[in-house]
Design a protein around this motif. Structure first.
Motif, PDB file in Angstrom:
ATOM      1  N   TRP B 125      -1.722   0.684  -2.889  1.00  0.00           N
ATOM      2  CA  TRP B 125      -0.974   0.975  -1.652  1.00  0.00           C
ATOM      3  C   TRP B 125      -1.927   1.481  -0.572  1.00  0.00           C
ATOM      4  O   TRP B 125      -1.918   1.000   0.559  1.00  0.00           O
ATOM      5  CB  TRP B 125       0.090   2.054  -1.903  1.00  0.00           C
ATOM      6  N   HIS B 126      -2.767   2.459  -0.956  1.00  0.00           N
ATOM      7  CA  HIS B 126      -3.692   3.036   0.028  1.00  0.00           C
ATOM      8  C   HIS B 126      -4.598   1.963   0.602  1.00  0.00           C
ATOM      9  O   HIS B 126      -4.795   1.878   1.815  1.00  0.00           O
ATOM     10  CB  HIS B 126      -4.551   4.137  -0.626  1.00  0.00           C
ATOM     11  N   ALA B 127      -5.140   1.112  -0.273  1.00  0.00           N
ATOM     12  CA  ALA B 127      -6.050   0.061   0.176  1.00  0.00           C
ATOM     13  C   ALA B 127      -5.340  -0.874   1.151  1.00  0.00           C
ATOM     14  O   ALA B 127      -5.863  -1.182   2.228  1.00  0.00           O
ATOM     15  CB  ALA B 127      -6.578  -0.724  -1.022  1.00  0.00           C
ATOM     16  N   ALA B 128      -4.104  -1.276   0.782  1.00  0.00           N
ATOM     17  CA  ALA B 128      -3.378  -2.220   1.632  1.00  0.00           C
ATOM     18  C   ALA B 128      -3.039  -1.591   2.983  1.00  0.00           C
ATOM     19  O   ALA B 128      -3.278  -2.193   4.042  1.00  0.00           O
ATOM     20  CB  ALA B 128      -2.106  -2.680   0.919  1.00  0.00           C
ATOM     21  N   TYR B 135       4.284  -1.642   5.502  1.00  0.00           N
ATOM     22  CA  TYR B 135       4.885  -1.371   4.201  1.00  0.00           C
ATOM     23  C   TYR B 135       5.348  -2.675   3.551  1.00  0.00           C
ATOM     24  O   TYR B 135       5.016  -2.981   2.409  1.00  0.00           O
ATOM     25  CB  TYR B 135       6.070  -0.414   4.378  1.00  0.00           C
ATOM     26  N   ALA B 136       6.088  -3.472   4.342  1.00  0.00           N
ATOM     27  CA  ALA B 136       6.641  -4.711   3.784  1.00  0.00           C
ATOM     28  C   ALA B 136       5.537  -5.687   3.423  1.00  0.00           C
ATOM     29  O   ALA B 136       5.591  -6.341   2.373  1.00  0.00           O
ATOM     30  CB  ALA B 136       7.602  -5.346   4.791  1.00  0.00           C
ATOM     31  N   GLN B 137       4.520  -5.788   4.284  1.00  0.00           N
ATOM     32  CA  GLN B 137       3.415  -6.702   3.985  1.00  0.00           C
ATOM     33  C   GLN B 137       2.663  -6.271   2.730  1.00  0.00           C
ATOM     34  O   GLN B 137       2.290  -7.098   1.899  1.00  0.00           O
ATOM     35  CB  GLN B 137       2.440  -6.752   5.174  1.00  0.00           C
ATOM     36  N   SER B 138       2.430  -4.957   2.603  1.00  0.00           N
ATOM     37  CA  SER B 138       1.748  -4.453   1.408  1.00  0.00           C
ATOM     38  C   SER B 138       2.536  -4.837   0.168  1.00  0.00           C
ATOM     39  O   SER B 138       1.985  -5.289  -0.834  1.00  0.00           O
ATOM     40  CB  SER B 138       1.626  -2.925   1.455  1.00  0.00           C
ATOM     41  N   LEU B 139       3.847  -4.654   0.273  1.00  0.00           N
ATOM     42  CA  LEU B 139       4.716  -4.928  -0.855  1.00  0.00           C
ATOM     43  C   LEU B 139       4.646  -6.403  -1.253  1.00  0.00           C
ATOM     44  O   LEU B 139       4.428  -6.749  -2.408  1.00  0.00           O
ATOM     45  CB  LEU B 139       6.152  -4.544  -0.465  1.00  0.00           C
ATOM     46  N   VAL B 140       4.805  -7.268  -0.261  1.00  0.00           N
ATOM     47  CA  VAL B 140       4.906  -8.698  -0.545  1.00  0.00           C
ATOM     48  C   VAL B 140       3.560  -9.290  -0.961  1.00  0.00           C
ATOM     49  O   VAL B 140       3.495 -10.103  -1.876  1.00  0.00           O
ATOM     50  CB  VAL B 140       5.469  -9.448   0.686  1.00  0.00           C
TER      51      VAL B 140
END
Lengths: 247, 221, 227
Positions: B125-128, B135-140
């Motif tokens: 998460w931190h890296a993304a 948030y959504a882009q990190s998730l997907v």
């Protein structure tokens, strides 16, 4: 070193995995109280030899004699041989669900059929011998690598074996933890234990071994006192290996 | 012995039942093709909502998942098919089965995907987020691909369960494979059509059973 | 009648709750009885099969693998119908309770065998080496070294699988086992009202919610083992 009958002897030991020849006919005599060091490149058959000595690995051909008695063949009581020839592993192989004491006493109770009290007394003595009696109640994951390996040694010692086999006992350890394990092995040597050690600890071999065996491609290439092997090896393959490992 | 063969492996009766059972098989396949993606996507949504910062939403997801996992799927199906009409909601058998299956299976998929998301360290998460992803882009793009791969054996195993659950539709007279087989049984007084149904399920699902076994071992190694 | 009252009348009618409470309670008793016999039989049989498989006898292994694959691949309701309607025609008559017990126990045993076997094979080979090097025989090694570790690895999947199979006791309603769902549906058809069904659903939640929450706790408690 003595004229007595060897405590452990192998004759014409052969082992093949598919087309790979792991042991190409090994003859070896080990005298009581002797510390034999086996060195050689990886894949030279050192570990296979060791594992054949207490028949964790079944040789294809050849004989294993313990105190002059043939221990090979199906008829013999394997578990009797294994009681007398203990083994210490590279990866420790401690039982994660048992405490240090539980690891040491399991075979004492199940193989020697001692009561729990008697087994605990034997187990605590073995742990004392490796300097870990205060860790008796700890689980393996609560111990450092060096401590785990010393529990592994205590597990082998608790059965009062005549011979202990060490299969690269320190190669999974951080350098600073190696010393404590070698210390225990040195103590055992002083107490007269017969030991066969596969290891890359050349410095330890030089000071503690009675005999060094160099193996390559499943055969014994050369053997002799450490001084002779390390400083005056006759075989080019031995010299090449030793210069490669910097000994 | 002869009676046993005649009752369970009567080839003539199997052949006679074959056309109606193939039609049933078609409906089973349609049901799977709709129910599996629907419940999987619903499960991912539930899992993602289970990670949001707003606590009441997270609690709601936990309640949804645990409640639906504690009701047997057949009970859920009977509720949808037999109780909803009392509230004036009449669903076709297909819609009722689809709804019940989705409610049940999405809770299991949700729980599996949640475990997958939790298996990804905060470092990802931190890296993304540190590279400017939302948030959504990190998730997907970062979290879900890894999360789903980590729980692939469980996802496959739940998919097998969903497919097997479609057989419950026979209880509410939806004409899938097992219903057709049971019809044939009650007409012929012979169980061979049910045996045939078992064989058809086996042909389709045995490879999946093997695949799951291999996935489970692959992940361990 | 306003909407709220109509809703209560259709789904939670007090008179019907009182009327059918005894039936639902007796259904709960049946569900608990059959679920516990299934869990007991399935676990014992499944672990036994895994132990037999560890002997690595070729014929036994093939038979166990076929058994486990077939029972895991085919929906349990298919077996329930096959056994319940098929066996009487060849002269074997089992009660509905016995059929449900037999089928679900075998299905659970198939899953348990696979889970425990996976646990046994995932115990490191060095554990066998260590145990055998100290002279332990096969049976003692299996019982005292391998199985404790294998079962520990297996606890989370065993828990969730056991819960899933016990919920399948609702399939008993299809063949007339007087468990919760069966009591509820027959009460619905007598009363022409959804109230008994809601009572049944609530009974399941009361029965299984604690089990599901316990299962979630087990998952997290033993999760570190799987990584």
């Amino acid at each position: 070193m003595t004229t007595d009958q060897p405590i452990l002897e192998v004759r014409g030991l052969q082992k093949q995995y598919g087309r790979h020849v792991a042991l190409a006919g090994i003859d070896l005599k080990i005298a009581a109280g002797e510390l034999v060091f086996v060195i050689g490149p990886s894949g030279s058959g050192k570990s296979t030899l060791l594992r054949c000595l207490n028949r964790l690995e079944e040789p294809d051909h050849g004989q294993i004699l313990f105190e002059g008695q043939d221990m090979s063949g199906k008829k013999n009581d394997l578990n009797l041989l294994r009681q007398r020839v203990g083994m210490v592993f590279q990866a420790f192989n401690l039982y994660p669900h048992l405490t240090a004491l539980g690891n040491v006493t399991l075979a004492v109770r199940k193989v020697l059929r001692k009561s729990r009290e008697a087994a605990d007394a034997i187990g605590l003595a073995a742990l004392r011998q490796v300097g870990l009696v205060e860790k008796a109640g700890s689980y393996p994951n609560e111990l450092s690598g060096g401590q785990q390996q010393r529990v592994g040694i205590a597990r082998a010692l608790a059965l009062e074996p005549k011979v202990v086999l060490f299969d690269e006992p320190t190669s999974a350890l951080d350098p600073e933890l190696v010393r404590s394990v070698l210390e225990v092995m040195r103590d055992l040597k002083r107490a007269g234990m017969t030991m066969v050690v596969v290891s890359h600890e050349m410095k330890f071999a030089r000071e503690a071994a009675d005999r060094v065996i160099f193996m390559a491609e499943g055969a014994i290439v050369e053997q002799g006192p450490p001084e002779e092997i390390f400083s005056h090896a006759r075989e080019p393959r031995t010299r090449a290996f030793l210069s490669q490992v910097g000994a | 012995m002869h009676a046993l063969v005649d009752q369970f492996f009567n080839v003539a009766i199997m052949a006679q039942a074959m056309p109606i059972m193939l039609r049933g098989l078609g409906w089973t396949l349609v049901l799977c093709a709709v129910a599996v993606p629907c419940s999987f996507l619903a499960g991912v949504l539930i899992a993602v909502l289970g990670t949001v910062r707003f606590a009441p939403v997270r609690w709601l997801m936990v309640i949804y998942v645990d409640l639906l996992r504690s009701i047997p799927p057949l009970v859920l199906l009977i509720l949808v098919a037999a109780a909803l009409p009392f509230a004036g909601i009449r669903l076709s058998p297909f819609a009722a089965v689809l709804l019940a299956l989705t409610l049940n299976a999405s809770s299991f998929y949700g729980e599996i995907v949640r475990a997958g998301i939790e298996s990804i360290g905060t470092g990802q998460w931190h890296a993304a987020r540190s590279t400017g992803l939302s948030y959504a882009q990190s998730l997907v793009h970062v979290i879900l691909p890894q999360a789903l791969r980590n729980v692939l054996p469980d996802l496959a195993s739940n998919t097998l369960e969903v497919i097997k659950l479609t057989a419950l539709a026979s209880v509410v007279s939806f004409q899938e494979l097992l219903y057709s087989a049971d019809m044939a049984r009650s007409v012929t007084y012979n169980s061979s059509p049910i045996t045939l149904a078992a064989l058809i399920y086996l042909i389709f699902l045995w490879p999946l059973v093997r695949l799951i076994g291999r996935l489970e071992h692959g992940v361990k190694a | 009648m306003d909407g709220g009252a109509a809703f209560v009348d259709a789904f939670f009618k007090p008179a019907l709750i009182a009327r059918y409470a005894p039936e639902i309670v007796s259904g709960v008793g049946q569900t608990i009885l059959i679920a516990s016999t299934i869990v007991l039989t399935g676990l014992v049989l499944g672990v036994t099969l895994a132990l037999i498989r560890s002997l690595r006898l070729p014929i036994a292994t093939v038979m166990i693998v076929i058994f486990a694959d077939v029972l895991r691949a085919v929906p349990p309701l298919v077996f329930v119908l096959l056994v319940y309607f098929g066996l009487p025609n060849v002269g074997v008559t089992l009660s509905a309770f016995a059929v449900l017990w037999l089928v679900l126990s075998l299905v659970l045993a198939a899953f348990v065998e696979e889970i425990v076997w996976a646990g046994i094979t995932s115990v490191a080979k060095g554990q066998w080496d260590a145990a055998r090097s100290t002279g332990l025989n096969f049976a003692t090694t299996l019982r005292d070294v391998i199985l404790p570790q294998a079962l520990r690895l297996s606890i989370p999947p065993l828990t969730s699988r056991t819960i899933a199979i016990t919920k399948n006791t609702a399939l008993g309603s299809v063949i007339g086992v007087p468990e919760i769902l069966n009591q509820a549906t027959s009460a619905v058809s007598f009363s022409g009202n959804a109230t008994p069904l809601m009572m049944g659903a609530i009974a399941y939640v009361v029965l299984f919610l604690p089990v599901v929450i316990f299962g979630r706790w087990v998952e997290t408690r033993f999760a570190w083992r799987r990584a």
